[in-house]
Enzyme design. Structure first.
Site, PDB file in Angstrom:
ATOM      1  CG  HIS A   1      91.682  59.947  48.214  1.00  0.00           C
ATOM      2  ND1 HIS A   1      91.494  60.849  49.252  1.00  0.00           N
ATOM      3  CD2 HIS A   1      90.837  60.362  47.229  1.00  0.00           C
ATOM      4  CE1 HIS A   1      90.609  61.757  48.909  1.00  0.00           C
ATOM      5  NE2 HIS A   1      90.182  61.483  47.681  1.00  0.00           N
ATOM      6  CB  CYS A   2      91.327  57.906  53.669  1.00  0.00           C
ATOM      7  SG  CYS A   2      92.780  56.928  54.069  1.00  0.00           S
ATOM      8  CD  GLU A   3      93.984  63.574  57.677  1.00  0.00           C
ATOM      9  OE1 GLU A   3      94.471  64.664  58.028  1.00  0.00           O
ATOM     10  OE2 GLU A   3      93.331  62.822  58.451  1.00  0.00           O
TER      11      GLU A   3
ATOM     12  CB  SER B   1      96.218  56.558  50.919  1.00  0.00           C
ATOM     13  OG  SER B   1      95.352  57.258  50.063  1.00  0.00           O
TER      14      SER B   1
ATOM     15  CE1 TYR C   1      91.341  67.019  48.916  1.00  0.00           C
ATOM     16  CE2 TYR C   1      92.167  67.796  51.036  1.00  0.00           C
ATOM     17  CZ  TYR C   1      91.528  68.036  49.824  1.00  0.00           C
ATOM     18  OH  TYR C   1      91.094  69.309  49.530  1.00  0.00           O
TER      19      TYR C   1
END
Length: 252
Positions: free
Chosen positions: A153-155, A157, A195
C-alpha cells in the site's frame, strides 16, 4: 593408400578408435547422436507442456495464486487495478484480529510511502519499502525468511504501491523463468484505498495514530529531495543499460 592403411589400423585397435572418437566428435556413431537430439527435444517438449498447463490453470481459475499451488488466502475485491488482487481495509483488520488463523498466514505489510509519511503514522507491523533497490533485497531473502503473503500500500494505493508490486512480480518471474510458474512471492495483494482508507476507520491499528499526507507543506523539501534522487537513479539505470525488458506475464 596410406589413408586406407590408417583406417584399417584404427579398426583393429580399440585404443586408436577411442582416441579417434575424442579427436573427431563427428565420428560418434550416428545412432548415439540421434538419441541425444531426441532427449533434448523431449526435455523441451516437457517444458512447453508444463508451461502451457500452468498458463491454462492461471487463465481458467481466478482463485489460484500466481504459482498455481493453492487458492488465495484472503477474499479479494475488484479494485482500481484490474491486474492486481485487492483487499479491503476491513479484510486487513480481520487478518489482525485472527479471522484467518485457520490458514498459515505469515504475512508482511509493505508500506511504499516516503519515510516522513511512514514516520508520521503507519499500520502496525508494516515495513517501509519505497525503492526498487529495496524490492531487489526482498527478493534475495532465503526461503525460510520469506513471508507467505505480501500486502502493498501507499497513501491511496494509486501509483507508488502498484508500481513496486508490479516490479516485484516482474523480477520474481525473471528470477524463476526456468521454473515457471514458480515464484518466491506468489501471493501478493494491494490494499484498496491505501493508508488513508485504512486510517479513517482503524486508527487503533496505526502507530502512531496519525496521518501525514505526501503533499504536507511541512515536508516539501523532503519530497523534493526524494523525487530528485529517484529520478537520478532511474536515469543512471537507463544510461548503464540496467533496465531489462521483462517477458509478458499472463496473470499476476
Amino acid at each position: 593408400m596410406r589413408r586406407c592403411m590408417e583406417e584399417s589400423e584404427m579398426k583393429s585397435s580399440p585404443t586408436l578408435a577411442r582416441k579417434s572418437n575424442c579427436l573427431f566428435p563427428n565420428r560418434i556413431p550416428k545412432e548415439n547422436r540421434l538419441v541425444n537430439v531426441v532427449k533434448e527435444d523431449e526435455i523441451q517438449d516437457r517444458d512447453i507442456v508444463r508451461i502451457k498447463l500452468a498458463v491454462e490453470r492461471l487463465s481458467d481459475s481466478e482463485e489460484l495464486i500466481a504459482d498455481c499451488s493453492r487458492p488465495y488466502t484472503l477474499p479479494t475485491i475488484c479494485g482500481k487495478h484490474k491486474d492486481l488482487k485487492s483487499i479491503t481495509p476491513q479484510t486487513l483488520r480481520d487478518l489482525f484480529s485472527g479471522e484467518y488463523n485457520q490458514f498459515y498466514t505469515d504475512y508482511t505489510i509493505i508500506d511504499c510511502r516516503y519515510p516522513y509519511e511512514y514516520n508520521g503514522g503507519y499500520i502496525q507491523g508494516a515495513v517501509n519499502i519505497y525503492t526498487k533497490q529495496s524490492i531487489d533485497v526482498l527478493l534475495q531473502r532465503s526461503e525460510k525468511d520469506r513471508p507467505q503473503i505480501l500486502i502493498f500500500h501507499c497513501e491511496f494505493s494509486s501509483q507508488r504501491a502498484p508500481t513496486l508490486l508490479r516490479y516485484l512480480r516482474a523480477q520474481d518471474r525473471m528470477l524463476n523463468s526456468q521454473n515457471y510458474p514458480r515464484l518466491y512471492y506468489p501471493e501478493v495483494y494491494i490494499l484498496n484505498g491505501g493508508y488513508k482508507a485504512f486510517y479513517d476507520h482503524n486508527q487503533d491499528f496505526c502507530n502512531p495514530s496519525s496521518y501525514v499526507p505526501m503533499l504536507h507543506e511541512d515536508y516539501r523539501s523532503e519530497l523534493h529531495h526524494i523525487r530528485t534522487v529517484t529520478k537520478s537513479q532511474t536515469e543512471r539505470e537507463k544510461t548503464r543499460g540496467k533496465s531489462k525488458t521483462m517477458s509478458r506475464v499472463v496473470r499476476f
